[in-house]
Design a protein around this motif. Structure first.
Motif, PDB file in Angstrom:
ATOM      1  N   PHE A  71       2.490  -9.675   1.199  1.00 61.75           N
ATOM      2  CA  PHE A  71       3.789  -9.591   1.864  1.00 61.75           C
ATOM      3  C   PHE A  71       4.176 -10.989   2.328  1.00 61.75           C
ATOM      4  CE2 PHE A  71       1.843  -5.400   2.569  1.00 61.75           C
ATOM      5  CZ  PHE A  71       2.816  -4.595   1.986  1.00 61.75           C
ATOM      6  N   ASN A  72       5.269 -11.511   1.778  1.00 62.10           N
ATOM      7  CA  ASN A  72       5.776 -12.827   2.153  1.00 62.10           C
ATOM      8  C   ASN A  72       6.894 -12.669   3.174  1.00 62.10           C
ATOM      9  OD1 ASN A  72       4.067 -14.102   0.264  1.00 62.10           O
ATOM     10  ND2 ASN A  72       5.516 -13.687  -1.366  1.00 62.10           N
ATOM     11  N   ASN A  73       7.613 -13.722   3.400  1.00 67.05           N
ATOM     12  CA  ASN A  73       8.760 -13.696   4.310  1.00 67.05           C
ATOM     13  C   ASN A  73       9.942 -12.960   3.700  1.00 67.05           C
ATOM     14  OD1 ASN A  73       7.456 -15.220   6.280  1.00 67.05           O
ATOM     15  ND2 ASN A  73       8.051 -17.145   5.316  1.00 67.05           N
ATOM     16  N   GLU A  74      10.832 -12.535   4.571  1.00 67.03           N
ATOM     17  CA  GLU A  74      12.123 -11.980   4.196  1.00 67.03           C
ATOM     18  C   GLU A  74      12.044 -10.780   3.260  1.00 67.03           C
ATOM     19  OE1 GLU A  74      14.617 -15.165   2.858  1.00 67.03           O
ATOM     20  OE2 GLU A  74      14.152 -16.392   4.607  1.00 67.03           O
ATOM     21  N   GLY A  75      11.041  -9.931   3.429  1.00 67.28           N
ATOM     22  CA  GLY A  75      10.981  -8.676   2.685  1.00 67.28           C
ATOM     23  C   GLY A  75      10.635  -8.808   1.216  1.00 67.28           C
ATOM     24  N   ARG A  76       9.967  -9.860   0.834  1.00 66.17           N
ATOM     25  CA  ARG A  76       9.549 -10.068  -0.557  1.00 66.17           C
ATOM     26  C   ARG A  76       8.032 -10.172  -0.629  1.00 66.17           C
ATOM     27  NH1 ARG A  76      13.859  -8.562  -3.028  1.00 66.17           N
ATOM     28  NH2 ARG A  76      15.708  -9.784  -2.619  1.00 66.17           N
ATOM     29  N   GLY A  77       7.478  -9.898  -1.819  1.00 69.02           N
ATOM     30  CA  GLY A  77       6.047 -10.023  -2.002  1.00 69.02           C
ATOM     31  C   GLY A  77       5.651  -9.677  -3.416  1.00 69.02           C
ATOM     32  N   THR A  78       4.364  -9.353  -3.608  1.00 67.93           N
ATOM     33  CA  THR A  78       3.851  -8.971  -4.926  1.00 67.93           C
ATOM     34  C   THR A  78       2.822  -7.861  -4.762  1.00 67.93           C
ATOM     35  OG1 THR A  78       2.086 -10.636  -4.859  1.00 67.93           O
ATOM     36  CG2 THR A  78       4.163 -11.274  -5.949  1.00 67.93           C
ATOM     37  N   SER A 114      10.009  -5.855  -3.241  1.00 69.12           N
ATOM     38  CA  SER A 114      10.686  -6.083  -1.974  1.00 69.12           C
ATOM     39  C   SER A 114      10.182  -4.975  -1.058  1.00 69.12           C
ATOM     40  CB  SER A 114      12.204  -6.058  -2.137  1.00 69.12           C
ATOM     41  OG  SER A 114      12.618  -4.830  -2.686  1.00 69.12           O
ATOM     42  N   TYR A 115      10.316  -5.172   0.234  1.00 73.16           N
ATOM     43  CA  TYR A 115       9.779  -4.175   1.150  1.00 73.16           C
ATOM     44  C   TYR A 115      10.579  -4.145   2.440  1.00 73.16           C
ATOM     45  CZ  TYR A 115       7.482  -8.000   3.695  1.00 73.16           C
ATOM     46  OH  TYR A 115       7.219  -9.129   4.402  1.00 73.16           O
ATOM     47  N   SER A 116      10.447  -3.009   3.114  1.00 64.10           N
ATOM     48  CA  SER A 116      11.020  -2.861   4.452  1.00 64.10           C
ATOM     49  C   SER A 116       9.953  -2.241   5.342  1.00 64.10           C
ATOM     50  CB  SER A 116      12.280  -1.997   4.417  1.00 64.10           C
ATOM     51  OG  SER A 116      11.984  -0.703   3.931  1.00 64.10           O
ATOM     52  N   VAL A 117      10.075  -2.462   6.629  1.00 69.50           N
ATOM     53  CA  VAL A 117       9.085  -1.979   7.590  1.00 69.50           C
ATOM     54  C   VAL A 117       9.790  -1.131   8.632  1.00 69.50           C
ATOM     55  CG1 VAL A 117       7.322  -2.650   9.263  1.00 69.50           C
ATOM     56  CG2 VAL A 117       7.758  -4.100   7.282  1.00 69.50           C
ATOM     57  N   ASP A 118       9.246   0.047   8.896  1.00 72.93           N
ATOM     58  CA  ASP A 118       9.736   0.903   9.974  1.00 72.93           C
ATOM     59  C   ASP A 118       8.516   1.406  10.731  1.00 72.93           C
ATOM     60  OD1 ASP A 118      11.116   2.532  11.691  1.00 72.93           O
ATOM     61  OD2 ASP A 118      11.681   4.014  10.178  1.00 72.93           O
ATOM     62  N   LYS A 119       8.176   0.714  11.795  1.00 74.23           N
ATOM     63  CA  LYS A 119       6.977   0.994  12.591  1.00 74.23           C
ATOM     64  C   LYS A 119       5.741   0.897  11.701  1.00 74.23           C
ATOM     65  CE  LYS A 119       9.364   3.667  16.107  1.00 74.23           C
ATOM     66  NZ  LYS A 119      10.717   3.652  15.670  1.00 74.23           N
ATOM     67  N   ASP A 120       5.053   2.012  11.428  1.00 80.20           N
ATOM     68  CA  ASP A 120       3.829   1.988  10.631  1.00 80.20           C
ATOM     69  C   ASP A 120       4.043   2.396   9.173  1.00 80.20           C
ATOM     70  OD1 ASP A 120       2.296   1.103  12.739  1.00 80.20           O
ATOM     71  OD2 ASP A 120       1.820   3.120  13.431  1.00 80.20           O
TER      72      ASP A 120
END
Length: 171
Positions: A71-78, A114-120
């Motif tokens: 998980f990188n910055n700004e909702g991006r990763g691999t 891409s990713y989003s986070v909502d609590k857990d």
């Protein structure tokens, strides 16, 4: 006309203050940022993959060693799975024998997400799938419905299909 203006202004003010967008805090992003290594996986119905007569539901990374999510910055990763794994079965004298094939290749590359986070709950979006990971303390659980499939070695027909949960931890 003046009354309509005040009515419109009141409605706009009410609408603007009653609607809010939940913004993910920097703290939630920071709590998952970085690399997570696949350390184990689980199936609901026990199987005897090593044919020792003992069926189990929990497995070490095995063929998936070096698989990870970053998980990188700004909702991006691999996301990266280090092997393509196939599970085959063969029935002989009423006994089921399992065979596992791990295919690694330098052509296997991390897939952008891409990713989003909502609590857990971390929702990841990759090429054609949306998946959710659940954060449990210092572990992420990714369940893939029907993701563990065994096929008959001779006919290639599906002999079993069940959910699989992959567990990722920080290295």
């Amino acid at each position: 006309m003046k009354n309509y203006f005040y009515l419109l202004l009141t409605l706009l003010f009410t609408f603007a203050t009653s609607c809010s967008v939940d913004k993910v805090s920097d703290e939630e992003f920071e709590s998952i940022k970085g690399s997570w290594l696949l350390t184990s996986w689980h199936v609901n119905n026990p199987v005897d993959l090593n044919n020792d007569g003992i069926a189990t539901s929990d497995f070490s990374a095995g063929c998936f060693t070096d698989s990870n999510i970053v998980f990188n910055n700004e909702g991006r990763g691999t996301i990266f799975f280090s092997s393509k794994v196939e599970y085959h079965t063969e029935e002989e004298n009423g006994n089921i024998t399992y065979m596992v094939t791990c295919a690694t290749s330098t052509e296997l590359k991390p897939s952008p997400i891409s990713y989003s986070v909502d609590k857990d709950i971390i929702t990841i979006y990759d090429e054609d799938r949306i998946s959710q990971l659940v954060k449990e303390n210092n572990r992420l659980a990714l369940t893939i419905e029907g993701g563990f499939i065994t096929r008959d070695i001779n006919t290639f027909e599906i002999t079993s299909k069940q959910d699989v949960t992959y567990y990722f931890t920080r290295p």
